[in-house]
Design a protein around this motif. Structure first.
Motif, PDB file in Angstrom:
ATOM      1  N   GLN A   9       0.831  -1.209   0.000  1.00 52.97           N
ATOM      2  CA  GLN A   9       0.000   0.000   0.000  1.00 52.97           C
ATOM      3  C   GLN A   9       0.867   1.261   0.000  1.00 52.97           C
ATOM      4  O   GLN A   9       0.598   2.228  -0.740  1.00 52.97           O
ATOM      5  CB  GLN A   9      -0.924   0.009   1.215  1.00 52.97           C
ATOM      6  N   LEU A  10       1.930   1.253   0.821  1.00 50.65           N
ATOM      7  CA  LEU A  10       2.816   2.417   0.894  1.00 50.65           C
ATOM      8  C   LEU A  10       3.623   2.586  -0.403  1.00 50.65           C
ATOM      9  O   LEU A  10       3.841   3.709  -0.861  1.00 50.65           O
ATOM     10  CB  LEU A  10       3.761   2.282   2.097  1.00 50.65           C
ATOM     11  N   LEU A  11       4.048   1.477  -0.986  1.00 50.68           N
ATOM     12  CA  LEU A  11       4.766   1.562  -2.264  1.00 50.68           C
ATOM     13  C   LEU A  11       3.863   2.150  -3.351  1.00 50.68           C
ATOM     14  O   LEU A  11       4.301   2.955  -4.171  1.00 50.68           O
ATOM     15  CB  LEU A  11       5.279   0.181  -2.679  1.00 50.68           C
ATOM     16  N   ALA A  12       2.600   1.738  -3.339  1.00 56.13           N
ATOM     17  CA  ALA A  12       1.644   2.292  -4.309  1.00 56.13           C
ATOM     18  C   ALA A  12       1.465   3.793  -4.090  1.00 56.13           C
ATOM     19  O   ALA A  12       1.327   4.564  -5.053  1.00 56.13           O
ATOM     20  CB  ALA A  12       0.300   1.573  -4.183  1.00 56.13           C
ATOM     21  N   ARG A  13       1.515   4.206  -2.842  1.00 62.20           N
ATOM     22  CA  ARG A  13       1.341   5.620  -2.505  1.00 62.20           C
ATOM     23  C   ARG A  13       2.435   6.484  -3.110  1.00 62.20           C
ATOM     24  O   ARG A  13       2.211   7.657  -3.437  1.00 62.20           O
ATOM     25  CB  ARG A  13       1.372   5.740  -0.973  1.00 62.20           C
ATOM     26  N   VAL A  14       3.641   5.930  -3.273  1.00 58.93           N
ATOM     27  CA  VAL A  14       4.743   6.703  -3.851  1.00 58.93           C
ATOM     28  C   VAL A  14       5.064   6.250  -5.281  1.00 58.93           C
ATOM     29  O   VAL A  14       6.125   6.571  -5.819  1.00 58.93           O
ATOM     30  CB  VAL A  14       6.005   6.633  -2.967  1.00 58.93           C
ATOM     31  N   GLY A  15       4.147   5.479  -5.858  1.00 61.63           N
ATOM     32  CA  GLY A  15       4.296   5.097  -7.262  1.00 61.63           C
ATOM     33  C   GLY A  15       5.382   4.079  -7.536  1.00 61.63           C
ATOM     34  O   GLY A  15       5.922   4.019  -8.647  1.00 61.63           O
ATOM     35  N   LEU A  16       5.690   3.231  -6.558  1.00 57.12           N
ATOM     36  CA  LEU A  16       6.786   2.279  -6.738  1.00 57.12           C
ATOM     37  C   LEU A  16       6.372   0.838  -6.425  1.00 57.12           C
ATOM     38  O   LEU A  16       7.212   0.001  -6.099  1.00 57.12           O
ATOM     39  CB  LEU A  16       7.973   2.670  -5.840  1.00 57.12           C
TER      40      LEU A  16
END
Length: 247
Positions: free
Chosen positions: A125-132
């Motif tokens: 979820q956090l990776l998706a938040r920063v586009g990674l």
């Protein structure tokens, strides 16, 4: 934003038996939800101040009260308080032999005793938040500097910190990568994260900071909102500093 999260009183940090005074009698309050940006010339004590907040530097004297507890008290378990403070460094500090997902999940798995399923879901979820989210299986040497720093930020967020500390997070990046990291930090600020940021990015300070602190020679010489600091500086040292950095 009235609740004081961190209260620093008469903080000093001296080296070599007091010959080098990195910090001298610094007092400041950081309130919950505030974005405090610390500026000043190199060698002014900015990074030492930040590192004292989570005891990476041990103060010579003074007190640091976090959630009502003086963390300089020798009876305090400092590791419990470090878990409340996410720290992002200039040089990323990712483990080179671990993929990104492992880099992000190792601390909460070991320290918070969460399940692998929980931490993996949160990491993605956090990776998706920063586009990674597509870089979870990559290794740090396969990423750009900007990508590594975004990973460093969300890795810190995995521990659900109460405050995020940033020590010149963009100074090691190529100019074109600075914006992508600052965008993540701006988003965190919008979401109400308490942040203390040491930076040379004056545009970020003007746009995002609630309070700007100017340090020189190990002391806080001036403090105020961005308009006060950048448009109506009072002390001569701050005026001289701004004349050099605001081109």
């Amino acid at each position: 934003m009235n609740e004081v999260l961190i209260k620093v009183e008469n903080l000093s940090r001296h080296f070599i038996g007091g010959k080098i005074k990195a910090l001298t009698d610094v007092s400041y309050e950081i309130k919950k939800g505030q974005v405090v940006v610390v500026i000043g010339p190199s060698g002014s004590g900015k990074s030492t101040f930040l590192r004292c907040l989570n005891m990476l530097e041990i103060p010579t004297s003074g007190s640091i009260v976090v959630d009502g507890v003086n963390i300089l008290d020798k009876n305090v378990d400092i590791n419990q308080y470090r878990m409340k403070m996410g720290m992002v460094f200039q040089h990323f500090n990712l483990f080179p032999h671990m993929d990104i997902l492992t880099n992000m999940t190792i601390a909460p798995l070991k320290l918070k005793k969460q399940t692998p399923e929980e931490v993996k879901e949160k990491a993605m979820q956090l990776l998706a938040r920063v586009g990674l989210e597509d870089r979870a299986d990559a290794y740090p040497n396969q990423l750009s500097g900007g990508q590594k720093q975004r990973i460093a930020i969300v890795r810190a967020l995995m521990m659900d910190p109460e405050v995020m500390l940033f020590d010149e997070p963009t100074s090691a990046l190529d100019p074109e990568m600075v914006g992508e990291v600052l965008d993540v930090m701006k988003e965190l600020a919008k979401q109400g994260m308490t942040m203390v940021v040491v930076t040379h990015e004056m545009g970020f300070a003007k746009e995002v900071a609630d309070r700007v602190v100017f340090m020189s020679d190990g002391q806080i010489l001036e403090e105020g909102n961005p308009k006060e600091i950048f448009e109506h500086p009072r002390c001569a040292r701050l005026k001289d500093f701004l004349a050099k950095v605001l081109i």
